[in-house]
Write a protein that holds these residues in place. Structure first.
Motif, short mmCIF file in Angstrom:
data_model
loop_
_atom_site.label_atom_id
_atom_site.label_comp_id
_atom_site.label_asym_id
_atom_site.label_seq_id
_atom_site.Cartn_x
_atom_site.Cartn_y
_atom_site.Cartn_z
N ASP A 9 -33.07 21.80 11.38
CA ASP A 9 -32.20 21.01 10.52
C ASP A 9 -31.92 19.66 11.20
O ASP A 9 -31.12 19.57 12.13
CB ASP A 9 -30.88 21.74 10.29
N PRO A 10 -32.57 18.59 10.74
CA PRO A 10 -32.40 17.28 11.38
C PRO A 10 -31.02 16.66 11.16
O PRO A 10 -30.66 15.74 11.90
CB PRO A 10 -33.48 16.42 10.71
N ALA A 11 -30.27 17.16 10.20
CA ALA A 11 -28.96 16.55 9.94
C ALA A 11 -28.00 16.78 11.11
O ALA A 11 -27.48 15.83 11.70
CB ALA A 11 -28.38 17.08 8.64
N PRO A 12 -27.78 18.04 11.53
CA PRO A 12 -26.96 18.26 12.73
C PRO A 12 -27.80 18.38 14.00
O PRO A 12 -27.27 18.72 15.06
CB PRO A 12 -26.25 19.57 12.43
N ASP A 13 -29.14 18.14 13.89
CA ASP A 13 -30.04 18.22 15.05
C ASP A 13 -29.99 19.60 15.70
O ASP A 13 -29.86 19.74 16.92
CB ASP A 13 -29.68 17.16 16.11
N THR A 14 -30.10 20.63 14.88
CA THR A 14 -30.02 21.98 15.41
C THR A 14 -31.21 22.82 14.95
O THR A 14 -31.90 22.49 13.97
CB THR A 14 -28.73 22.69 14.97
N ILE A 15 -31.42 23.91 15.65
CA ILE A 15 -32.44 24.88 15.29
C ILE A 15 -31.80 26.27 15.30
O ILE A 15 -30.85 26.52 16.05
CB ILE A 15 -33.65 24.85 16.24
N PHE A 16 -32.28 27.15 14.46
CA PHE A 16 -31.88 28.55 14.56
C PHE A 16 -33.02 29.41 14.02
O PHE A 16 -33.75 29.00 13.11
CB PHE A 16 -30.57 28.84 13.82
N GLY A 17 -33.17 30.57 14.63
CA GLY A 17 -34.27 31.43 14.21
C GLY A 17 -34.59 32.49 15.24
O GLY A 17 -33.71 32.96 15.97
N VAL A 18 -35.88 32.83 15.32
CA VAL A 18 -36.34 33.94 16.15
C VAL A 18 -37.55 33.50 16.96
O VAL A 18 -38.46 32.85 16.44
CB VAL A 18 -36.74 35.15 15.28
N GLY A 19 -37.53 33.87 18.23
CA GLY A 19 -38.71 33.73 19.06
C GLY A 19 -39.26 35.10 19.39
O GLY A 19 -38.51 36.03 19.72
N GLU A 20 -40.56 35.27 19.27
CA GLU A 20 -41.21 36.56 19.51
C GLU A 20 -42.15 36.45 20.71
O GLU A 20 -42.95 35.51 20.80
CB GLU A 20 -42.00 36.99 18.27
N ILE A 21 -42.04 37.40 21.62
CA ILE A 21 -42.94 37.50 22.76
C ILE A 21 -43.53 38.89 22.77
O ILE A 21 -42.81 39.89 22.82
CB ILE A 21 -42.21 37.25 24.10
N ALA A 46 -28.86 25.51 27.09
CA ALA A 46 -28.12 24.86 26.01
C ALA A 46 -28.19 25.64 24.71
O ALA A 46 -27.41 25.37 23.78
CB ALA A 46 -28.65 23.44 25.79
N LEU A 47 -29.10 26.60 24.62
CA LEU A 47 -29.28 27.39 23.39
C LEU A 47 -28.55 28.72 23.51
O LEU A 47 -28.57 29.38 24.54
CB LEU A 47 -30.76 27.61 23.12
N THR A 48 -27.93 29.11 22.43
CA THR A 48 -27.15 30.36 22.39
C THR A 48 -28.03 31.51 21.93
O THR A 48 -28.72 31.41 20.89
CB THR A 48 -25.96 30.22 21.43
N ILE A 49 -28.04 32.59 22.67
CA ILE A 49 -28.75 33.80 22.26
C ILE A 49 -27.78 34.69 21.48
O ILE A 49 -26.73 35.09 21.99
CB ILE A 49 -29.30 34.57 23.48
N ASP A 50 -28.12 34.99 20.24
CA ASP A 50 -27.28 35.84 19.41
C ASP A 50 -27.55 37.32 19.67
O ASP A 50 -26.61 38.13 19.71
CB ASP A 50 -27.51 35.51 17.94
N SER A 51 -28.81 37.66 19.82
CA SER A 51 -29.16 39.05 20.13
C SER A 51 -30.62 39.10 20.56
O SER A 51 -31.38 38.15 20.34
CB SER A 51 -28.94 39.98 18.93
N VAL A 52 -30.98 40.24 21.18
CA VAL A 52 -32.36 40.46 21.60
C VAL A 52 -32.75 41.87 21.19
O VAL A 52 -31.97 42.83 21.34
CB VAL A 52 -32.53 40.30 23.13
N ARG A 53 -33.95 42.02 20.70
CA ARG A 53 -34.49 43.34 20.38
C ARG A 53 -35.74 43.59 21.22
O ARG A 53 -36.59 42.71 21.34
CB ARG A 53 -34.83 43.45 18.89
N TYR A 95 -31.68 33.22 18.23
CA TYR A 95 -30.96 32.18 18.96
C TYR A 95 -30.71 30.97 18.06
O TYR A 95 -31.27 30.84 16.98
CB TYR A 95 -31.75 31.78 20.21
N HIS A 96 -29.87 30.06 18.56
CA HIS A 96 -29.58 28.84 17.82
C HIS A 96 -29.02 27.79 18.78
O HIS A 96 -28.65 28.10 19.92
CB HIS A 96 -28.58 29.09 16.69
N GLY A 97 -28.95 26.55 18.29
CA GLY A 97 -28.33 25.50 19.08
C GLY A 97 -29.07 24.19 19.00
O GLY A 97 -29.97 23.99 18.18
N HIS A 98 -28.66 23.28 19.87
CA HIS A 98 -29.27 21.96 19.97
C HIS A 98 -30.05 21.89 21.28
O HIS A 98 -29.45 21.95 22.36
CB HIS A 98 -28.20 20.85 19.93
N PRO A 99 -31.38 21.78 21.25
CA PRO A 99 -32.16 21.77 22.49
C PRO A 99 -31.81 20.56 23.36
O PRO A 99 -31.64 19.45 22.84
CB PRO A 99 -33.61 21.70 22.01
#
Length: 608
Positions: free
Chosen positions: A29-41, A59-66, A97-101
């Motif tokens: 989202d370029p408006a607040p310069d943020t990202i949120f979603g999922v990273g898979e490894i 700087a990025l917040t981890i909401d949960s990990v599976r 996770y989410h936040g502003h990198p």
């Protein structure tokens, strides 16, 4: 051997698993310069691990990990995250996770742009997506989903599988089936992009300029198909021919950078001019698809394998489109840029200081090292070595000793001497030279004195081309230099008028002709003469130096023992006669030896 030692230490980075796959599924989202979603490894672990680690910017917040679908506990210190729980051999992590990198993915007026190699660091991939951030472990494949506001176009790695319109938002699904290093993962998005396309051998070429630069980029990329043909002829087919190639314009850091993202190069606005003046920058970044992307340096001490190679590809493409004169013009610019940096900061190509990682020693001297290797090996063997190196390490990572081994395998002989002095040591040779000739009846004898006078650098071993020219005739020869001071002699059928050292500029060097000082005598340059022989009481001798410097004069007996220390210290340039008291030495044969930074000379004399 230095090569073996470095190979072993560079491969010993700590890692408990092998990354097989990355997935990045983000709303940007370029408006607040943020990202949120999922990273898979997805990875493979052996040895019964009870935790698994990865990197993500603090700087990025981890909401949960599976972990394999189940919620897992985790701990965090700085940019490193440990996920706790029993880790099966084949495991999958999903990080929400989410936040502003703070780095790695940047926002500005024109959109958002990834750059995992920033001016301030070389491990910025984890600042915007979860990964094990080390070059030594490439993912075998990757998949991406980027959801952005409607009106934005998104450029990324690999193939565009689909675009899903969701009203005010769009999701771009990209994927690559090839191994990819963390820092080569790319995404650029802008509502000012005006994409256009082309093709090469049926492969898509996709270009993403800003609207105001569309015409300029169209002009700039006209030679891309020719570049692909040329580099494919040298190094083997373009490695990602089943996907695509392209450039996406970016204005990060003033638009002055370019970054070799796999299949989608980020090209700074500064380079998009439309006048063809930056064609070699386009060639540099394209060549990285072979050297940096398909074969990636295993760790940053080996960055020459990426940047020195791509820099020399600039010279190669210049040679392709403009012949040897254009190539030599590029190499001359490279030399001067390197000399400017080396004059205040001298260090080896291997493991450069962090603040010079992207500097002229790695890039420009790095290109010269390959140019000299080409001279040593010859064209056929040199380019065969590149193909052998690619065949051995394509899709993976490599170290400098890996490339050395590929080159030696083709050359058929050790190149340890070459890599040791040019890669693992600093500096370059500085040659002083002088020459004279005499008519010896039936021809002419030419004597060349060549001396390496560089400081804070090794004595270099290199083949040097020598041109001896008369009024109408020319003789070419190649000599090997490997000492501080050396003397070479030719018999030629004509009176020499000119002697040139490395006239075709194959060797990175400085060369200075040292004129014969008045009274120096015909041998010039560095000279030692016995004026009275045999002798009793005092020995008369003379020596000549081309310039001020340290020297030592010693007398030895025939067994090699020091018989007399004549002088050791600073001496002035020119010719000097000396009288040496030898009355305390017994009868016999002795050797007067002169040592200096220009070389060593020895002369026999007899005391009766």
């Amino acid at each position: 051997m230095i090569g073996l030692l470095i190979a072993l230490t560079s491969q010993a980075f700590p890692h408990s698993y092998d990354v097989r796959f990355y997935g990045i599924y983000l709303t940007i989202d370029p408006a607040p310069d943020t990202i949120f979603g999922v990273g898979e490894i997805r990875g493979f672990a052996s040895g019964g691990l009870d935790s698994v680690d990865f990197h993500l910017g603090a700087a990025l917040t981890i909401d949960s990990v599976r972990l394999n679908g189940s919620v897992a506990g985790f701990s965090r210190r700085g940019d490193t995250v440990w996920v706790h729980g029993t880790v099966p051999e084949d495991f999958a992590l999903h990080v929400f996770y989410h936040g502003h990198p703070s780095a790695g993915l940047y926002f500005n007026y024109w959109g958002f742009f990834s750059a995992c190699l920033s001016p301030n660091g070389v491990k910025d991939a984890h600042q915007w997506y979860p990964c094990y951030d080390h070059n030594g472990d490439k993912a075998d494949s990757a998949r991406f989903a980027y959801t952005v506001p409607k009106g934005y176009d998104v450029a990324a790695n690999g193939i565009l599988d689909s675009v899903v319109d969701m009203g005010d938002w769009k999701t771009y699904y990209w994927s690559t089936r090839h191994p990819i290093a963390n820092y080569l993962v790319a995404v650029s998005g802008s509502n000012y992009y005006l994409k256009f396309t082309d093709s090469w051998r049926g492969m898509p070429l996709w270009y993403y300029p800003f609207t105001y630069d569309t015409a300029d980029m169209r002009n700039d990329v006209q030679q891309v198909p020719d570049m692909l043909d040329y580099f494919s002829s040298l190094f083997g087919d373009y490695p990602f021919i089943d996907e695509k190639f392209g450039y996406a314009e970016s204005n990060l850091w003033g638009g002055g950078f370019a970054l070799e993202h796999q299949t989608m190069v980020a090209m700074g606005t500064y380079w998009v001019t439309g006048n063809g003046l930056n064609i070699l920058t386009y060639a540099h970044e394209l060549s990285h698809q072979w050297w940096g992307d398909w074969v990636t340096c295993q760790d940053w001490p080996h960055v020459w394998l990426n940047e020195g190679f791509a820099s020399y590809c600039e010279a190669l493409y210049a040679e392709h489109i403009g012949g040897v004169p254009k190539r030599d013009s590029v190499m001359e610019k490279f030399k001067n840029l390197y000399f400017s940096e080396d004059s205040h900061d001298r260090f080896p190509i291997y493991n450069p200081p962090m603040n010079f990682m992207w500097g002229y020693t790695v890039y420009k001297k790095g290109a010269w090292v390959l140019h000299m290797l080409r001279w040593v090996m010859g064209d056929e063997s040199f380019f065969s070595a590149f193909k052998a190196y690619r065949n051995a390490h394509g899709g993976g990572t490599a170290t400098i000793p890996d490339f050395q081994a590929a080159a030696e395998g083709v050359y058929g002989s050790s190149l340890e001497w070459f890599f040791k002095e040019w890669i693992y040591e600093a500096g370059y040779p500085e040659f002083n030279y002088n020459w004279f000739f005499r008519d010896d009846g039936g021809g002419y004898q030419l004597v060349l004195y060549l001396s390496q006078v560089q400081q804070n650098a090794p004595v270099f071993t290199m083949p040097l081309e020598i041109m001896i020219a008369g009024q109408t005739d020319t003789l070419w020869d190649t000599v090997w230099v490997n000492e501080r001071g050396e003397r070479f002699v030719w018999k030629v059928p004509f009176a020499p008028a000119t002697v040139a050292i490395d006239p075709h500029n194959w060797v990175l060097k400085k060369v200075r002709y040292t004129a014969v000082a008045e009274g120096l005598g015909e041998e010039g340059f560095l000279c030692l003469k016995i004026l009275t022989n045999p002798v009793r009481g005092r020995l008369s001798a003379s020596y000549s130096l081309p310039e001020d410097g340290e020297l030592s004069l010693m007398v030895y007996d025939v067994a090699g023992r020091v018989a007399l220390n004549v002088f050791s210290g600073q001496a002035n340039a020119g010719t000097h006669e000396i009288s040496i008291p030898v009355d305390r030495l017994g009868p016999g044969v002795y050797i007067l030896r002169l040592r200096s930074r220009w070389g060593s000379l020895s002369r026999k004399f007899t005391i009766y």
